[in-house]
Every structure is written in C-alpha cells, then in structure tokens.
Design a protein around this motif. Sequence first.
Motif, PDB file in Angstrom:
ATOM      1  N   LEU A 208     -28.599  -5.710  51.164  1.00  8.36           N
ATOM      2  CA  LEU A 208     -29.114  -4.417  50.692  1.00  8.36           C
ATOM      3  C   LEU A 208     -28.104  -3.733  49.779  1.00  8.36           C
ATOM      4  CD1 LEU A 208     -31.281  -2.180  50.854  1.00  8.36           C
ATOM      5  CD2 LEU A 208     -29.998  -1.271  52.803  1.00  8.36           C
ATOM      6  N   VAL A 209     -26.829  -3.735  50.150  1.00  6.11           N
ATOM      7  CA  VAL A 209     -25.786  -3.116  49.334  1.00  6.11           C
ATOM      8  C   VAL A 209     -25.661  -3.841  47.986  1.00  6.11           C
ATOM      9  CG1 VAL A 209     -23.291  -2.707  49.182  1.00  6.11           C
ATOM     10  CG2 VAL A 209     -24.509  -2.160  51.288  1.00  6.11           C
ATOM     11  N   VAL A 210     -25.688  -5.179  48.008  1.00  9.43           N
ATOM     12  CA  VAL A 210     -25.588  -5.945  46.765  1.00  9.43           C
ATOM     13  C   VAL A 210     -26.785  -5.657  45.863  1.00  9.43           C
ATOM     14  CG1 VAL A 210     -25.633  -8.298  45.817  1.00  9.43           C
ATOM     15  CG2 VAL A 210     -24.120  -7.761  47.743  1.00  9.43           C
ATOM     16  N   LEU A 211     -27.998  -5.589  46.445  1.00 13.03           N
ATOM     17  CA  LEU A 211     -29.191  -5.270  45.645  1.00 13.03           C
ATOM     18  C   LEU A 211     -29.120  -3.856  45.072  1.00 13.03           C
ATOM     19  CD1 LEU A 211     -32.070  -6.941  47.729  1.00 13.03           C
ATOM     20  CD2 LEU A 211     -31.198  -7.610  45.482  1.00 13.03           C
ATOM     21  N   LEU A 212     -28.630  -2.895  45.845  1.00 13.21           N
ATOM     22  CA  LEU A 212     -28.486  -1.526  45.340  1.00 13.21           C
ATOM     23  C   LEU A 212     -27.479  -1.465  44.197  1.00 13.21           C
ATOM     24  CD1 LEU A 212     -28.624   0.628  48.596  1.00 13.21           C
ATOM     25  CD2 LEU A 212     -30.301   0.545  46.753  1.00 13.21           C
ATOM     26  N   LEU A 213     -26.368  -2.146  44.350  1.00  7.65           N
ATOM     27  CA  LEU A 213     -25.370  -2.167  43.268  1.00  7.65           C
ATOM     28  C   LEU A 213     -25.921  -2.841  42.013  1.00  7.65           C
ATOM     29  CD1 LEU A 213     -22.069  -3.000  45.197  1.00  7.65           C
ATOM     30  CD2 LEU A 213     -22.672  -0.879  44.045  1.00  7.65           C
ATOM     31  N   ALA A 214     -26.616  -3.965  42.197  1.00  8.64           N
ATOM     32  CA  ALA A 214     -27.200  -4.652  41.042  1.00  8.64           C
ATOM     33  C   ALA A 214     -28.252  -3.772  40.368  1.00  8.64           C
ATOM     34  CB  ALA A 214     -27.804  -5.987  41.478  1.00  8.64           C
ATOM     35  N   GLY A 215     -29.099  -3.106  41.165  1.00  4.06           N
ATOM     36  CA  GLY A 215     -30.112  -2.207  40.597  1.00  4.06           C
ATOM     37  C   GLY A 215     -29.471  -1.043  39.852  1.00  4.06           C
ATOM     38  N   GLY A 216     -28.392  -0.485  40.396  1.00  2.00           N
ATOM     39  CA  GLY A 216     -27.678   0.608  39.732  1.00  2.00           C
ATOM     40  C   GLY A 216     -27.073   0.168  38.414  1.00  2.00           C
ATOM     41  N   LEU A 217     -26.466  -1.022  38.411  1.00  3.07           N
ATOM     42  CA  LEU A 217     -25.880  -1.522  37.162  1.00  3.07           C
ATOM     43  C   LEU A 217     -26.940  -1.773  36.095  1.00  3.07           C
ATOM     44  CD1 LEU A 217     -23.133  -3.958  38.520  1.00  3.07           C
ATOM     45  CD2 LEU A 217     -22.804  -1.785  37.338  1.00  3.07           C
ATOM     46  N   ILE A 218     -28.067  -2.347  36.502  1.00  4.94           N
ATOM     47  CA  ILE A 218     -29.158  -2.596  35.548  1.00  4.94           C
ATOM     48  C   ILE A 218     -29.702  -1.272  35.017  1.00  4.94           C
ATOM     49  CG2 ILE A 218     -31.508  -3.479  35.327  1.00  4.94           C
ATOM     50  CD1 ILE A 218     -30.660  -5.782  37.184  1.00  4.94           C
ATOM     51  N   SER A 219     -29.837  -0.269  35.902  1.00  3.88           N
ATOM     52  CA  SER A 219     -30.310   1.058  35.473  1.00  3.88           C
ATOM     53  C   SER A 219     -29.347   1.676  34.479  1.00  3.88           C
ATOM     54  CB  SER A 219     -30.466   1.994  36.673  1.00  3.88           C
ATOM     55  OG  SER A 219     -31.392   1.475  37.583  1.00  3.88           O
ATOM     56  N   LEU A 220     -28.050   1.591  34.739  1.00  2.27           N
ATOM     57  CA  LEU A 220     -27.059   2.128  33.807  1.00  2.27           C
ATOM     58  C   LEU A 220     -27.101   1.407  32.465  1.00  2.27           C
ATOM     59  CD1 LEU A 220     -23.963   2.747  36.101  1.00  2.27           C
ATOM     60  CD2 LEU A 220     -25.331   4.442  34.907  1.00  2.27           C
ATOM     61  N   LEU A 221     -27.299   0.100  32.493  1.00  2.00           N
ATOM     62  CA  LEU A 221     -27.399  -0.668  31.256  1.00  2.00           C
ATOM     63  C   LEU A 221     -28.606  -0.228  30.422  1.00  2.00           C
ATOM     64  CD1 LEU A 221     -26.308  -3.010  29.549  1.00  2.00           C
ATOM     65  CD2 LEU A 221     -27.816  -4.519  30.855  1.00  2.00           C
ATOM     66  N   LEU A 222     -29.748  -0.052  31.068  1.00  2.00           N
ATOM     67  CA  LEU A 222     -30.950   0.400  30.358  1.00  2.00           C
ATOM     68  C   LEU A 222     -30.781   1.822  29.825  1.00  2.00           C
ATOM     69  CD1 LEU A 222     -33.755  -1.060  32.663  1.00  2.00           C
ATOM     70  CD2 LEU A 222     -33.033  -1.883  30.411  1.00  2.00           C
ATOM     71  N   LEU A 223     -30.153   2.701  30.629  1.00  2.00           N
ATOM     72  CA  LEU A 223     -29.922   4.077  30.190  1.00  2.00           C
ATOM     73  C   LEU A 223     -28.985   4.106  28.983  1.00  2.00           C
ATOM     74  CD1 LEU A 223     -30.346   7.101  30.755  1.00  2.00           C
ATOM     75  CD2 LEU A 223     -28.345   6.994  32.241  1.00  2.00           C
ATOM     76  N   ASN A 224     -27.938   3.303  29.022  1.00  2.00           N
ATOM     77  CA  ASN A 224     -26.992   3.239  27.913  1.00  2.00           C
ATOM     78  C   ASN A 224     -27.670   2.710  26.648  1.00  2.00           C
ATOM     79  OD1 ASN A 224     -24.637   3.369  26.505  1.00  2.00           O
ATOM     80  ND2 ASN A 224     -23.740   1.532  27.384  1.00  2.00           N
ATOM     81  N   ALA A 225     -28.505   1.700  26.784  1.00  2.00           N
ATOM     82  CA  ALA A 225     -29.220   1.161  25.619  1.00  2.00           C
ATOM     83  C   ALA A 225     -30.158   2.208  25.034  1.00  2.00           C
ATOM     84  CB  ALA A 225     -29.998  -0.089  26.019  1.00  2.00           C
ATOM     85  N   SER A 226     -30.822   2.970  25.886  1.00  2.00           N
ATOM     86  CA  SER A 226     -31.726   4.019  25.415  1.00  2.00           C
ATOM     87  C   SER A 226     -30.965   5.120  24.683  1.00  2.00           C
ATOM     88  CB  SER A 226     -32.496   4.593  26.604  1.00  2.00           C
ATOM     89  OG  SER A 226     -33.264   5.686  26.207  1.00  2.00           O
ATOM     90  N   LEU A 227     -29.807   5.511  25.222  1.00  2.00           N
ATOM     91  CA  LEU A 227     -28.989   6.543  24.565  1.00  2.00           C
ATOM     92  C   LEU A 227     -28.464   6.054  23.222  1.00  2.00           C
ATOM     93  CD1 LEU A 227     -27.007   8.043  27.561  1.00  2.00           C
ATOM     94  CD2 LEU A 227     -28.834   9.113  26.262  1.00  2.00           C
ATOM     95  N   ASN A 228     -28.067   4.798  23.144  1.00  2.00           N
ATOM     96  CA  ASN A 228     -27.596   4.256  21.863  1.00  2.00           C
ATOM     97  C   ASN A 228     -28.710   4.233  20.833  1.00  2.00           C
ATOM     98  OD1 ASN A 228     -24.951   3.867  22.560  1.00  2.00           O
ATOM     99  ND2 ASN A 228     -25.228   1.750  23.217  1.00  2.00           N
ATOM    100  N   GLN A 229     -29.903   3.867  21.254  1.00  2.00           N
ATOM    101  CA  GLN A 229     -31.041   3.852  20.332  1.00  2.00           C
ATOM    102  C   GLN A 229     -31.326   5.271  19.830  1.00  2.00           C
ATOM    103  OE1 GLN A 229     -34.642   2.385  22.068  1.00  2.00           O
ATOM    104  NE2 GLN A 229     -35.727   2.308  20.116  1.00  2.00           N
ATOM    105  N   GLY A 230     -31.272   6.267  20.724  1.00  2.00           N
ATOM    106  CA  GLY A 230     -31.470   7.666  20.319  1.00  2.00           C
ATOM    107  C   GLY A 230     -30.381   8.137  19.379  1.00  2.00           C
ATOM    108  N   SER A 231     -29.142   7.690  19.613  1.00  2.00           N
ATOM    109  CA  SER A 231     -28.033   8.069  18.753  1.00  2.00           C
ATOM    110  C   SER A 231     -28.220   7.505  17.344  1.00  2.00           C
ATOM    111  CB  SER A 231     -26.725   7.564  19.354  1.00  2.00           C
ATOM    112  OG  SER A 231     -25.648   7.821  18.482  1.00  2.00           O
ATOM    113  N   PHE A 232     -28.650   6.247  17.252  1.00  2.00           N
ATOM    114  CA  PHE A 232     -28.904   5.657  15.933  1.00  2.00           C
ATOM    115  C   PHE A 232     -30.030   6.400  15.216  1.00  2.00           C
ATOM    116  CE2 PHE A 232     -27.012   1.600  17.677  1.00  2.00           C
ATOM    117  CZ  PHE A 232     -25.867   1.687  16.918  1.00  2.00           C
TER     118      PHE A 232
END
Length: 147
Positions: free
Chosen positions: A16-40
Amino acid sequence: MPAGPSTAARTPFVLLVVLLLAGGLISLLLLNASLNQGSFRLSELRRETTDLTGRQQALQQEVDAFTAPDALAERARELGMVPGGSPVFLYPDGTVRGVPSEAAAPSSPAPGPSGASAAPSGLPGLSGLSGPAEEPLPAPPAHRPGG
C-alpha cells in the motif's frame, strides 16, 4: 514459525505504501507536465501580444499621418477641392447669416519652402473671415419658469 505470520501481515501495508508513493510521483509528473505546457502557452501569448501591440502602434502612426492637417489639405487639392470662403449660417426660423458664395479655386497655389501653401493663420481658407459673417449672434429667448 512466528516470523512467517508477521511478515505476511506487513506485506499488504508495504504494498500500500509503495502504491501510494508511486501514485504520488505519477501525479506530480503529470502536474509538472501540465504546468510546463501552460508556461509555454503563456510565453507564446506574451510574444503574440507584443507583436500585435507593435502592429497596432504602426497602424496608429499610419492613420495619424493620413489625418494630419497638411496631408488632408494635400489630398483635398489632389481631389480638386478648394478652400471654402466665409461660412454661412442658417437659423431654425429660416434666416440666413452671412452671404453665400461659390468657392473659388486659388489663382496659383505657390507652395512654400516646406511644400505647403502659406496662409496667415496656418490654416488654408481662413484669411477671408471678414464681412457680414461677423455680425453678432441674436440672444436666445429668455427662459421663464412656469410660462
């Protein structure tokens, strides 16, 4: 065999902890990609705004050049227009103030050193404002309350 049941009980928690960490990292990656697209997109819109502002200023300068008094006078001469004489005013009761006359073409438009005709006041056609057009205007009727 006491170590077997405790290890089996910890496995779902660790999973459960590993899945939560993996889900959090994937969420941060998607959020960062969205912010970069908005910045461009934002930098692209700023560049476009700068370009359009420059174009608008250039067009405004062009309009100002066409509406300058000397440019208007030159264009009017090219179209065969001549300066009007003394103005004539019509009153609502039908009376005429001034003497109507046909505008006459200038005898010889001698341009000055700058290429514009020299008028005493700086405005063509305003030198002949004397005569009947200078009589005083009649006073407006007095306002009477209640009457």
